[in-house]
Design a protein around this motif. Structure first.
Motif, short mmCIF file in Angstrom:
data_model
loop_
_atom_site.label_atom_id
_atom_site.label_comp_id
_atom_site.label_asym_id
_atom_site.label_seq_id
_atom_site.Cartn_x
_atom_site.Cartn_y
_atom_site.Cartn_z
N THR A 12 5.11 26.19 35.84
CA THR A 12 4.97 24.86 35.12
C THR A 12 3.92 25.19 33.98
N LYS A 13 2.96 25.69 34.04
CA LYS A 13 2.07 26.06 32.95
C LYS A 13 2.68 27.02 31.75
N GLU A 14 3.41 27.89 32.59
CA GLU A 14 4.07 28.81 31.28
C GLU A 14 5.25 28.16 30.47
N LEU A 15 6.05 27.18 31.22
CA LEU A 15 6.97 26.26 30.69
C LEU A 15 6.27 25.60 29.74
N ASN A 16 5.08 24.78 30.06
CA ASN A 16 4.40 23.95 28.92
C ASN A 16 4.12 24.63 27.78
N ALA A 17 3.66 25.92 27.76
CA ALA A 17 3.27 26.91 26.85
C ALA A 17 4.36 27.10 26.07
N LEU A 18 5.53 27.28 26.43
CA LEU A 18 6.88 27.61 25.78
C LEU A 18 7.26 26.68 24.98
N ALA A 20 5.06 23.93 24.15
CA ALA A 20 4.22 23.77 23.18
C ALA A 20 4.45 24.67 22.04
N GLY A 21 4.88 25.88 22.13
CA GLY A 21 5.17 26.76 20.96
C GLY A 21 6.45 26.10 20.29
N TYR A 22 7.61 25.94 21.00
CA TYR A 22 8.74 25.08 20.42
C TYR A 22 8.59 23.97 19.37
N LEU A 23 7.71 23.15 19.98
CA LEU A 23 7.29 21.86 19.21
C LEU A 23 6.52 22.35 17.96
N ILE A 24 5.63 23.39 18.14
CA ILE A 24 4.89 23.79 16.90
C ILE A 24 5.83 24.28 15.84
N ARG A 25 6.26 25.33 16.25
CA ARG A 25 7.45 26.03 15.40
C ARG A 25 8.22 24.90 14.61
N ASN A 26 8.94 23.73 15.18
CA ASN A 26 9.82 23.14 14.77
C ASN A 26 9.30 21.98 14.06
N GLY A 27 8.01 21.68 14.15
CA GLY A 27 7.53 20.42 13.67
C GLY A 27 7.92 19.33 14.64
N TYR A 28 8.13 19.28 15.62
CA TYR A 28 8.71 18.28 16.63
C TYR A 28 7.45 17.70 17.53
N ARG A 29 7.65 16.51 17.87
CA ARG A 29 6.91 15.97 18.79
C ARG A 29 7.50 15.84 20.02
N LYS A 30 6.53 15.56 21.09
CA LYS A 30 7.33 15.45 22.37
C LYS A 30 8.23 14.28 22.63
N TYR A 45 6.93 13.63 30.37
CA TYR A 45 5.56 13.89 30.78
C TYR A 45 5.58 14.14 32.15
N ASN A 46 6.30 13.44 33.03
CA ASN A 46 6.17 13.53 34.51
C ASN A 46 6.99 15.00 34.89
N LYS A 47 7.98 15.32 34.38
CA LYS A 47 8.73 16.63 34.49
C LYS A 47 7.97 17.75 33.98
N MET A 48 6.93 17.57 32.86
CA MET A 48 6.47 18.54 32.54
C MET A 48 5.18 18.99 33.47
N THR A 61 19.41 22.48 29.05
CA THR A 61 19.23 22.20 27.69
C THR A 61 17.97 22.65 27.32
N LEU A 62 16.86 22.54 27.89
CA LEU A 62 15.50 22.83 27.50
C LEU A 62 15.66 24.43 27.25
N PHE A 63 16.33 25.15 28.03
CA PHE A 63 16.16 26.73 28.07
C PHE A 63 16.94 26.90 26.82
N SER A 64 17.97 26.36 26.41
CA SER A 64 18.98 26.60 25.49
C SER A 64 17.95 26.22 24.01
N LEU A 65 17.45 25.31 23.89
CA LEU A 65 16.46 24.83 22.87
C LEU A 65 15.45 25.89 22.81
N LEU A 66 14.87 26.22 23.63
CA LEU A 66 13.87 27.13 23.38
C LEU A 66 14.16 28.61 23.37
#
Length: 79
Positions: A12-18, A20-30, A45-48, A61-66
């Motif tokens: 779960t922590k690793e996925l959250n780090a991935l 976070a990186g995706y959001l930063i790289r793409n200028g997205y918000r949660k 938030y609950n699923k994270m 879908t998440l894996f594809s986006l990442l």
């Protein structure tokens, strides 16, 4: 904490780090990610907090986006 619980927590922590990186790289918000996944922000938030709460469709879908490689996908989904 059992070994299984520790492993789940690490995944779960690793996925959250991935994420976070995706959001930063793409200028997205949660909020943007929640929209991309077709879920409410509160659901994201609950699923994270617990990777196992994502549905199959959401996690694929998440894996594809990442743009995760197969090895990382397997590592995150291993029991």
């Amino acid at each position: 904490m059992t070994k299984a619980e520790r492993m789940k927590d690490e995944k779960t922590k690793e996925l959250n780090a991935l994420i976070a990186g995706y959001l930063i790289r793409n200028g997205y918000r949660k909020e943007d990610l929640a929209l991309q996944l077709g879920i409410a922000l509160s659901s994201l938030y609950n699923k994270m907090k617990d990777i196992d709460k994502f549905t199959f469709k959401e996690i694929t879908t998440l894996f594809s986006l990442l743009k995760l490689d197969d090895e990382t996908k397997l590592k995150l989904m291993a029991a």
